[in-house]
Design a protein around this motif. Structure first.
Motif, mmCIF file in Angstrom:
data_model
loop_
_atom_site.group_PDB
_atom_site.id
_atom_site.type_symbol
_atom_site.label_atom_id
_atom_site.label_comp_id
_atom_site.label_asym_id
_atom_site.label_seq_id
_atom_site.Cartn_x
_atom_site.Cartn_y
_atom_site.Cartn_z
ATOM 1 N N VAL A 103 0.842 -1.269 -0.014
ATOM 2 C CA VAL A 103 0.100 -0.045 -0.065
ATOM 3 C C VAL A 103 0.822 1.367 0.159
ATOM 4 N N ASN A 104 1.014 2.035 -0.909
ATOM 5 C CA ASN A 104 1.578 3.145 -1.170
ATOM 6 C C ASN A 104 0.769 4.454 -0.410
ATOM 7 N N CYS A 105 0.961 4.876 0.718
ATOM 8 C CA CYS A 105 0.383 5.662 1.573
ATOM 9 C C CYS A 105 0.487 6.990 0.836
ATOM 10 N N GLY A 106 1.277 7.321 -0.053
ATOM 11 C CA GLY A 106 1.359 8.789 -0.484
ATOM 12 C C GLY A 106 0.719 8.853 -1.939
ATOM 13 N N ILE B 170 4.804 5.537 4.668
ATOM 14 C CA ILE B 170 4.051 5.761 5.708
ATOM 15 C C ILE B 170 4.164 7.348 6.291
ATOM 16 N N GLY B 171 5.421 8.113 6.029
ATOM 17 C CA GLY B 171 5.452 9.254 6.413
ATOM 18 C C GLY B 171 4.627 10.309 5.780
ATOM 19 N N GLU B 172 3.961 9.775 4.606
ATOM 20 C CA GLU B 172 3.069 10.669 3.744
ATOM 21 C C GLU B 172 1.502 10.658 4.393
ATOM 22 N N LEU B 173 1.462 9.668 5.224
ATOM 23 C CA LEU B 173 -0.143 9.398 5.716
ATOM 24 C C LEU B 173 -0.714 10.612 6.366
ATOM 25 N N PRO B 174 -1.713 11.268 6.063
ATOM 26 C CA PRO B 174 -2.306 12.256 6.729
ATOM 27 C C PRO B 174 -2.481 12.127 8.276
#
Length: 463
Positions: free
Chosen positions: A212-215, A259-263
């Motif tokens: 899953v690409n969170c960004g 995961i760092g891009e997840l709002p």
């Protein structure tokens, strides 16, 4: 003293010496200055397997021709007029350490040559055995290295650097248990490859690997894509509903990339899901459970994001159980040339175009900063294999940005071309010396021989 008395004393002296020699039972052979054997002990006869009636009066030169022993020490002692040591081989294959000693007459001429020996056959055999064992160990070591590198290639890796080997060792170790793993590193270093390798080495290898690409998923659609939705949940939804990515990971590995891009608004929902391993589909009322192993990855500095209140601290600690920091390509330069060679072969096979890179291209790519890391390298090699017009890829085949990449800062005013080239060579060698452990590794990445590396380092005073 008359002659008869002198002869008698000489004869008595000879008999006395022979008696002493026989009593000592030591190995001794005596020749005159012409090489003729004048005395031999019983121990020597036994050592060579000969009788004195056969050898006495014969020349050691003749005995060497017959293969009784070789080489002979007599001529060496005569030449040097001093003690000489040689390793001699007998007709039976024994190895003897022969010591030859000169005996001088009153005028300082070599009168006799006395030689004695030590049987070192066993020592030589042990030495040869150890040498063979060393060769065998080196061969096995090389075979293991080939097998190890082949395994790395099968997993998507070509590894020579210690930093990368350590990362892979940790990844393989944690793959055996369902501990949360956080992969850290710049874009393109191979985080997805690591995640797949951990899954492949885990007990869940026969179950799904869901990435899953969170960004890449818009915030408004994330819940529906991640958790799934029930029929009629919203306009344009599938009439039968749809399982989410989390649900598809049942029994396998769930890989949350970027995961760092997840709002922030979604982070709390993902945290709850990770903790409880259960969720509701969008528009659903029935709780669903899922068994999965979690791996996450990011190129963002999560600790700084936590400090800036852009990433939840509780989620960070939940993810950061076993962090693996994957180094950028510029910090593992010993991998650059092997990676290039590997992907040249991969794409040559894929596109049925045999291609090789000349040394100038390898040297230029070696000093390239590779901001896009392995992903950038792969893309470039694929492009070169496809578009190069000839089997050998040269500097002119490189994109313009790579032709000028990382050129050393050299002052050119009032300097001849040879002087400039000398400085460039010194800078490249200095950089390679810092990045490689041995001159053999330096030679490989620079595309020159190891003796050339040593010679050039000495010329430039590089240690």
């Amino acid at each position: 003293m008359n002659n008869s008395e002198g002869d008698s004393m000489s004869e008595n002296h000879f008999c006395e010496s022979e008696a002493i020699l026989r009593a000592l039972k030591d190995d001794l052979l005596v020749t005159d200055s012409t090489g003729k054997v004048v005395m031999i002990s019983d121990a020597t006869k036994a050592l060579y397997g000969i009788e004195d009636k056969v050898i006495l009066g014969l020349s050691v030169y003749e005995l060497e021709k017959q293969g009784v022993f070789t080489p002979i020490v007599t001529p060496l002692v005569i030449e040097k007029k001093s003690r000489v040591n040689v390793i001699q081989t007998t007709t039976e294959g024994k190895k003897l350490l022969i010591t030859g000693v000169p005996v001088f007459d009153d005028e300082g001429n070599v009168w006799r040559i006395a030689s004695y020996s030590h049987d070192i056959t066993e020592m030589v055999n042990i030495k040869n055995y150890l040498h063979d064992m060393q060769d065998e160990m080196e061969r096995v070591k090389n075979e293991l290295e080939v097998l190890r590198n082949q395994q790395m290639k099968d997993d998507g890796f070509v590894v020579h650097s210690d930093k990368m080997r350590k990362c892979i060792a940790i990844a393989k170790q944690v793959s055996e248990v369902d501990v949360n793993v956080l992969l850290l590193g710049e874009s393109g270093v191979g985080k997805t490859y690591f995640a797949k390798m951990i899954h492949k080495e885990s007990p869940r290898k026969d179950k799904p690997f869901i990435e899953v690409n969170c960004g890449a998923i818009p915030e408004s659609l994330f819940e529906a894509e991640f958790f799934g939705y029930e029929a009629g949940s919203f306009t344009s939804a599938n009439k039968k509903g749809k399982p989410g990515l989390a649900e598809l990971a049942e029994g396998g590995t769930l890989f949350l990339d970027e995961i760092g891009e997840l709002p922030l608004a979604l982070q709390v929902k993902v945290l709850k899901f990770i903790q409880e391993k259960q969720f509701y589909r969008v528009g659903g009322t029935k709780e669903k459970k899922v068994d999965f192993r979690l791996i996450t990855a990011t190129n963002q500095p999560l600790e700084k994001l936590v400090a800036a209140k852009k990433f939840r601290e509780d989620l960070y600690f939940r993810l950061n159980v076993v962090p693996i920091h994957i180094p950028p390509l510029r910090e593992r330069t010993s991998d650059i040339v092997p990676l290039i060679e590997h992907f040249v072969q991969v794409f040559s096979t894929k596109y049925k175009r045999e291609r090789v890179l000349d040394d100038a291209v390898l040297q230029r790519l070696y000093v390239h900063p590779w901001k896009g890391n392995v992903r950038e390298l792969i893309n470039l090699i694929e492009r070169l294999v496809v578009v190069s017009p000839s089997p050998t890829i040269t500097i002119t085949d490189l994109p313009e940005s790579y032709q000028q990449a990382s050129a050393p800062d050299i002052e050119t005013s009032k300097r001849s071309l040879p002087e400039i080239m000398e400085e460039v060579e010194k800078k490249v060698l200095t950089q390679a010396r810092k990045q490689q452990k041995t001159t053999v590794e330096m030679a490989k990445v620079l595309g020159i021989s190891q003796p050339s590396v040593v010679r050039k380092m000495k010329k430039h005073g590089i240690k």
